[in-house]
Scaffold this motif. Sequence first.
Motif, PDB file in Angstrom:
ATOM      1  N   GLU A 110       0.828  -1.201   0.000  1.00 49.82           N
ATOM      2  CA  GLU A 110       0.000   0.000   0.000  1.00 49.82           C
ATOM      3  C   GLU A 110       0.865   1.254   0.000  1.00 49.82           C
ATOM      4  O   GLU A 110       1.974   1.256   0.542  1.00 49.82           O
ATOM      5  CB  GLU A 110      -0.921   0.017   1.233  1.00 49.82           C
ATOM      6  CG  GLU A 110      -1.974  -1.067   1.221  1.00 49.82           C
ATOM      7  CD  GLU A 110      -2.967  -0.918   2.364  1.00 49.82           C
ATOM      8  OE1 GLU A 110      -2.901   0.092   3.093  1.00 49.82           O
ATOM      9  OE2 GLU A 110      -3.807  -1.829   2.534  1.00 49.82           O
ATOM     10  N   GLU A 145      -5.590  -1.317  -6.590  1.00 50.58           N
ATOM     11  CA  GLU A 145      -6.929  -1.148  -6.041  1.00 50.58           C
ATOM     12  C   GLU A 145      -6.931   0.123  -5.202  1.00 50.58           C
ATOM     13  O   GLU A 145      -5.954   0.412  -4.499  1.00 50.58           O
ATOM     14  CB  GLU A 145      -7.300  -2.335  -5.153  1.00 50.58           C
ATOM     15  CG  GLU A 145      -7.393  -3.650  -5.886  1.00 50.58           C
ATOM     16  CD  GLU A 145      -7.623  -4.808  -4.937  1.00 50.58           C
ATOM     17  OE1 GLU A 145      -8.557  -5.591  -5.192  1.00 50.58           O
ATOM     18  OE2 GLU A 145      -6.882  -4.923  -3.937  1.00 50.58           O
ATOM     19  N   VAL A 167      -7.915   2.090  -2.032  1.00 51.44           N
ATOM     20  CA  VAL A 167      -8.261   1.747  -0.653  1.00 51.44           C
ATOM     21  C   VAL A 167      -8.784   3.007   0.021  1.00 51.44           C
ATOM     22  O   VAL A 167      -8.054   3.990   0.180  1.00 51.44           O
ATOM     23  CB  VAL A 167      -7.033   1.214   0.118  1.00 51.44           C
ATOM     24  CG1 VAL A 167      -7.443   0.768   1.518  1.00 51.44           C
ATOM     25  CG2 VAL A 167      -6.381   0.072  -0.642  1.00 51.44           C
ATOM     26  N   GLN A 168     -10.042   3.002   0.405  1.00 44.90           N
ATOM     27  CA  GLN A 168     -10.687   4.198   0.940  1.00 44.90           C
ATOM     28  C   GLN A 168      -9.924   4.768   2.136  1.00 44.90           C
ATOM     29  O   GLN A 168      -9.605   4.046   3.079  1.00 44.90           O
ATOM     30  CB  GLN A 168     -12.133   3.883   1.343  1.00 44.90           C
ATOM     31  CG  GLN A 168     -12.952   5.119   1.663  1.00 44.90           C
ATOM     32  CD  GLN A 168     -14.420   4.777   1.845  1.00 44.90           C
ATOM     33  OE1 GLN A 168     -14.786   3.630   2.018  1.00 44.90           O
ATOM     34  NE2 GLN A 168     -15.274   5.793   1.803  1.00 44.90           N
ATOM     35  N   ARG A 228      -6.973   5.465   2.477  1.00 47.45           N
ATOM     36  CA  ARG A 228      -5.611   4.964   2.700  1.00 47.45           C
ATOM     37  C   ARG A 228      -4.732   5.043   1.461  1.00 47.45           C
ATOM     38  O   ARG A 228      -3.523   4.867   1.547  1.00 47.45           O
ATOM     39  CB  ARG A 228      -5.665   3.513   3.188  1.00 47.45           C
ATOM     40  CG  ARG A 228      -6.218   3.402   4.600  1.00 47.45           C
ATOM     41  CD  ARG A 228      -6.629   1.987   4.934  1.00 47.45           C
ATOM     42  NE  ARG A 228      -5.526   1.035   4.867  1.00 47.45           N
ATOM     43  CZ  ARG A 228      -5.697  -0.280   5.051  1.00 47.45           C
ATOM     44  NH1 ARG A 228      -6.910  -0.766   5.267  1.00 47.45           N
ATOM     45  NH2 ARG A 228      -4.664  -1.092   5.010  1.00 47.45           N
ATOM     46  N   ARG A 261      -3.389   0.114  -3.354  1.00 48.72           N
ATOM     47  CA  ARG A 261      -2.757  -1.143  -2.993  1.00 48.72           C
ATOM     48  C   ARG A 261      -2.517  -1.955  -4.265  1.00 48.72           C
ATOM     49  O   ARG A 261      -3.357  -1.975  -5.171  1.00 48.72           O
ATOM     50  CB  ARG A 261      -3.663  -1.919  -2.044  1.00 48.72           C
ATOM     51  CG  ARG A 261      -3.170  -3.308  -1.669  1.00 48.72           C
ATOM     52  CD  ARG A 261      -4.054  -3.916  -0.595  1.00 48.72           C
ATOM     53  NE  ARG A 261      -5.455  -3.958  -1.003  1.00 48.72           N
ATOM     54  CZ  ARG A 261      -6.474  -3.749  -0.171  1.00 48.72           C
ATOM     55  NH1 ARG A 261      -6.267  -3.468   1.097  1.00 48.72           N
ATOM     56  NH2 ARG A 261      -7.716  -3.814  -0.616  1.00 48.72           N
TER      57      ARG A 261
END
Length: 222
Positions: free
Chosen positions: A35, A66, A68-69, A71, A74
């Motif tokens: 991440e 992807e 990542v809400q 954050r 990732r």
Amino acid sequence: MSGSGGGVTRNTLRQQIADALRDEVLAGRLRPGSEFTVKQIAEQYEVSATPVREALVDLAAQGLLESVQHRGFRVRAYTVDDYRGMIEARMLILDGIFRRLVECGTAPGSAERLVSVRRRAEEARRAARSGSLEVLIGYDLRFWRELSGLAGNTYITEFLHRIRVQCWVFSVPYLQEAPEPATALWDKHGELVDAVTLADAEEVRRIVRAYNQHGLDWAATL
């Protein structure tokens, strides 16, 4: 993550950042599940947040990342079932595109491109047999992109390239941990070029099916 600093120029910033991060993923330096935030990447490449955000959104649209809400992003972790689905999709498209190549011939002006494809095939074969994974990925991606491009349909070419990149994203972590990665790598690029050049439909079909079966057989061992 290894940074590139000032090596990224502003005129093609968004694409260069996307390409650099894609290379990091394909080389296994950015592992599945890793991440990071837009701010981290912007600081790494010493650029503003806007082209970084655009590049990350592009890679997410290609299935490599992807969102990542709250954050950041990732690296996507594909499953074995995902990989089998990629091969099934690749199989269906390749069967059609090579049937077209054999029956209808290559697009106009393809003679010089075939020379380039054959050169990529030889380099990919050498890299596969030596187990040079990072070298192989670069030549393999260019080989298939140029070979499928002979059909003259950019939509198919781009679709296949996207699936192939995703296949490598899944495969790299496993291959890097394998004691003898060369035994798991397909190296029949040159044979496929020969069959396409000779318009040998049966041989093209055999090689392509064997190529896809090779991937499925390897996935069954994971």
